[in-house]
Scaffold this active site. Structure first.
Site, PDB file in Angstrom:
ATOM      1  N   GLU A  36     -25.839 -41.315   3.355  1.00  0.00           N
ATOM      2  CA  GLU A  36     -25.264 -41.610   4.663  1.00  0.00           C
ATOM      3  C   GLU A  36     -24.766 -40.315   5.297  1.00  0.00           C
ATOM      4  O   GLU A  36     -24.136 -39.495   4.641  1.00  0.00           O
ATOM      5  CB  GLU A  36     -24.097 -42.613   4.534  1.00  0.00           C
ATOM      6  N   HIS A  94     -21.611 -42.960  11.508  1.00  0.00           N
ATOM      7  CA  HIS A  94     -22.249 -42.799  10.202  1.00  0.00           C
ATOM      8  C   HIS A  94     -23.534 -43.603  10.197  1.00  0.00           C
ATOM      9  O   HIS A  94     -23.791 -44.398  11.104  1.00  0.00           O
ATOM     10  CB  HIS A  94     -21.310 -43.170   9.051  1.00  0.00           C
ATOM     11  N   HIS A  96     -26.439 -46.100   8.228  1.00  0.00           N
ATOM     12  CA  HIS A  96     -26.690 -47.106   7.194  1.00  0.00           C
ATOM     13  C   HIS A  96     -28.158 -47.010   6.814  1.00  0.00           C
ATOM     14  O   HIS A  96     -29.026 -47.037   7.687  1.00  0.00           O
ATOM     15  CB  HIS A  96     -26.371 -48.513   7.715  1.00  0.00           C
ATOM     16  N   ASP A 107     -16.107 -49.904   5.408  1.00  0.00           N
ATOM     17  CA  ASP A 107     -15.978 -49.425   6.793  1.00  0.00           C
ATOM     18  C   ASP A 107     -14.767 -50.059   7.479  1.00  0.00           C
ATOM     19  O   ASP A 107     -14.059 -49.402   8.245  1.00  0.00           O
ATOM     20  CB  ASP A 107     -17.234 -49.765   7.604  1.00  0.00           C
TER      21      ASP A 107
HETATM   22 ZN   LIG Z   1     -20.976 -48.184   6.821  1.00  0.00          ZN
END
Ligand SMILES: [Zn+2]
Length: 145
Positions: A36, A94, A96, A107
């Protein structure tokens, strides 16, 4: 999950405005990375919109394809440098890779600590923005300019 948000201190939040080049930079990193990617969206809050003026990558110290944690020293440096230029944190982004494009439980904890826009991109070039308000995850409109 509800579509659209209520308010931020009584002011209606309309959406996230981001330049195409900035969004593309995030997506490109996500496409290339096996873990990520993460970082900040710096900018200003104006007229009910979060306006992104700068994207700043911060290394993911977990080096994980399913979670992220920003490297703390780089995180502080990034914020300091942005503030020197009069910019504030309007969002955290971010990627995924293998999980659905909605905030994970992890998160959600981050969203409580950082009550800003959370932009999530996937490795296929899709993107979503969320804000947490009163313990409810709300999806925001993303306007690419
Ligand atoms: Zn996430």
């Amino acid at each position: 999950m509800s579509k659209l948000y209520k308010s931020n201190g009584g002011v209606l939040i309309i959406g996230l405005i981001i330049q195409q080049d900035n969004l593309k930079a995030v997506i490109k990193m996500a496409e290339r990375s096996t873990v990520e990617v993460c970082g900040f969206l710096f900018g200003r809050w104006k007229g009910g919109n979060f306006i992104v003026e700068e994207v700043r990558f911060v290394p993911n110290r977990l080096n994980s394809p399913t979670a992220f944690d920003m490297e703390p020293v780089e995180m502080v440096t990034a914020i300091d440098e942005a503030e020197e230029r009069g910019l504030e944190v309007v969002g955290i982004f971010h990627s995924h890779l293998k999980c659905p494009p909605v905030p994970s439980g992890r998160d959600l904890k981050g969203m409580r600590l950082w009550p800003v826009v959370w932009l999530i991109v996937d490795e296929k070039g899709n993107y979503w923005a969320y804000v947490l308000k009163d313990e409810e995850i709300n999806e925001l409109e993303v306007e690419v300019v």
